[in-house]
Design an enzyme around this catalytic site. Structure first.
Site, PDB file in Angstrom:
ATOM      1  N   HIS A 136       0.864  -1.178   0.000  1.00 12.14           N
ATOM      2  CA  HIS A 136       0.000   0.000   0.000  1.00 12.14           C
ATOM      3  C   HIS A 136       0.901   1.229   0.000  1.00 12.14           C
ATOM      4  O   HIS A 136       1.641   1.447   0.967  1.00 12.14           O
ATOM      5  CB  HIS A 136      -0.897  -0.002   1.235  1.00 12.14           C
ATOM      6  CG  HIS A 136      -1.772  -1.211   1.335  1.00 12.14           C
ATOM      7  ND1 HIS A 136      -3.048  -1.241   0.823  1.00 12.14           N
ATOM      8  CD2 HIS A 136      -1.544  -2.446   1.866  1.00 12.14           C
ATOM      9  CE1 HIS A 136      -3.582  -2.441   1.039  1.00 12.14           C
ATOM     10  NE2 HIS A 136      -2.684  -3.188   1.679  1.00 12.14           N
ATOM     11  N   GLU A 184      -7.212 -12.626   6.300  1.00 14.76           N
ATOM     12  CA  GLU A 184      -6.211 -12.055   7.216  1.00 14.76           C
ATOM     13  C   GLU A 184      -6.791 -12.140   8.628  1.00 14.76           C
ATOM     14  O   GLU A 184      -6.295 -12.891   9.467  1.00 14.76           O
ATOM     15  CB  GLU A 184      -5.900 -10.611   6.837  1.00 14.76           C
ATOM     16  CG  GLU A 184      -4.884  -9.946   7.757  1.00 14.76           C
ATOM     17  CD  GLU A 184      -4.680  -8.468   7.440  1.00 14.76           C
ATOM     18  OE1 GLU A 184      -3.688  -7.909   7.953  1.00 14.76           O
ATOM     19  OE2 GLU A 184      -5.488  -7.865   6.704  1.00 14.76           O
ATOM     20  N   ASP A 211       3.509  -5.054   2.686  1.00 12.45           N
ATOM     21  CA  ASP A 211       2.205  -4.512   3.087  1.00 12.45           C
ATOM     22  C   ASP A 211       2.270  -3.011   3.336  1.00 12.45           C
ATOM     23  O   ASP A 211       2.033  -2.211   2.432  1.00 12.45           O
ATOM     24  CB  ASP A 211       1.689  -5.275   4.308  1.00 12.45           C
ATOM     25  CG  ASP A 211       0.175  -5.177   4.483  1.00 12.45           C
ATOM     26  OD1 ASP A 211      -0.494  -4.534   3.644  1.00 12.45           O
ATOM     27  OD2 ASP A 211      -0.343  -5.755   5.453  1.00 12.45           O
ATOM     28  N   ASP A 212       2.558  -2.596   4.569  1.00 10.55           N
ATOM     29  CA  ASP A 212       2.680  -1.182   4.955  1.00 10.55           C
ATOM     30  C   ASP A 212       3.999  -1.023   5.708  1.00 10.55           C
ATOM     31  O   ASP A 212       4.018  -0.958   6.947  1.00 10.55           O
ATOM     32  CB  ASP A 212       1.501  -0.770   5.844  1.00 10.55           C
ATOM     33  CG  ASP A 212       0.165  -0.908   5.134  1.00 10.55           C
ATOM     34  OD1 ASP A 212      -0.227   0.019   4.418  1.00 10.55           O
ATOM     35  OD2 ASP A 212      -0.481  -1.959   5.315  1.00 10.55           O
TER      36      ASP A 212
END
Length: 344
Positions: free
Chosen positions: A24, A205, A283-284
């Site tokens: 992201h 998730e 992911d982040d």
């Protein structure tokens, strides 16, 4: 093939060509950049220092993270902000020897606070073009819908994206999973697919295996983001095996969000042993403590991954990408050449 030492393993991971499929872009906003953009745009933020921001990154679940994630992105206001953010990410993964990235962006997180769709995407696309020319990193853009918002909002976002469809490879589904099943977005995904866009979705998730089934059967996804809880359903595992479905797994994210209590308990190795097409992603990364190679190294150490595991993960990252078949084959040859040189 096991590694002779942790140092050899680290060197092998550092050099192997790889792609990132679950990132992201707003989640790569480092605290230092958050402060710089806040100052540039004259925005007050509720933190006194970058260190104070990092101390706030102690999450007990996905929602804890999302609360500060949306707060942080408030500093992104101009096209240059989005360009700087995306360029910083590409420079970081260039150091990890990533040669391709398929990045998510959350336009609703910007338009709902008054930032134009074009402002965000124009800055991101300009950075993607420069990464190709300056760093030789190819990339594709995936537009995500925020699942805590309505499907009507998602449909409006898809309509707003119409002028950019030649630069958007696919659509995704992210944000709060529990209570927002994939079936909530059946219409917008069907419309996106009809427009020729690829489809991916976060599922399994925190949400149950049923959400994974819905993503497969209702949204008709071509790649599964996370998918950890798929392993609770043997019939679902068989489905993923039969379809050769790629799972974009994010180990340090799972640890930070308490999806797993310890990386030694992470299901990634089991996924590989079951023949699932698992990949490693960040992911982040600014929130979860590591970029691509950090995730590879931490997971390899915790699960005692051997050389064949690392090779499989790197190859899966290209096989699961939306690159054309010729480019995928070329990337797999690059990995084989790298392994031969490393072993030689």
């Amino acid at each position: 093939m096991s590694f002779a030492s942790p140092e050899q393993r680290g060197a092998f991971i550092a050099g192997i060509p790889k792609a990132e499929l679950h990132l992201h872009i707003e989640g790569s906003l480092e605290p230092e950049m958050m402060f710089a953009l806040a100052q540039r745009n004259a925005i007050d933020i509720p933190f006194a220092s970058a260190e104070e921001v990092r101390k706030a990154y102690a999450f007990s679940n996905l929602q804890d993270f999302l609360d500060i994630y949306y707060q942080g992105m408030n500093v992104l206001r101009t096209e240059q902000d989005f360009y700087d953010l995306t360029t910083a990410y590409f420079r970081r993964i260039h150091a990890d020897n990533a040669i391709h990235a398929e990045i998510f962006f959350d336009p609703q997180g910007h338009t709902e606070r008054g930032v134009a769709f074009s402002t965000a995407i124009d800055g991101i696309l300009r950075a993607m073009d420069d990464a190709q020319s300056d760093l030789n990193i190819s990339s594709q853009l995936i537009m995500c819908f925020l699942r805590h918002l309505s499907e009507e909002d998602a449909l409006a976002t898809l309509e707003e994206a119409t002028p950019y469809l030649d630069r958007i490879s696919g659509v995704g589904l992210d944000s709060s999973e529990l209570g927002h099943p994939p079936s909530k977005f059946a219409k917008v995904f069907a419309k996106a697919k009809a427009l020729g866009l690829k489809a991916v979705a976060h599922a399994g998730e925190e949400g149950p295996p049923d959400y994974v089934w819905e993503a497969l059967d209702i949204l008709k996804i071509e790649r599964m983001d996370h998918g950890n809880r798929s392993l609770e359903d043997p019939r679902l595992v068989q489905r993923l095996q039969d379809n050769q479905m790629t799972l974009t797994v994010c180990p340090l994210s799972n640890l930070s969000l308490c999806v797993v209590d310890n990386l030694k308990d992470h299901p990634l190795k089991k996924m590989l042993d079951l023949g699932l097409h698992a990949t490693i992603n960040s992911d982040d990364p600014s929130y979860f403590g590591g970029y691509l190679n950090d995730n590879y190294e931490a997971t390899a150490s915790a699960l005692n991954l051997d050389k064949d595991d690392i090779i499989a993960l790197a190859k899966n990252s290209f096989r699961g990408s939306f690159l054309d078949e010729e480019t995928i084959a070329q990337s797999l040859r690059h990995i084989d050449d790298y392994v031969a040189r490393f072993d030689g």
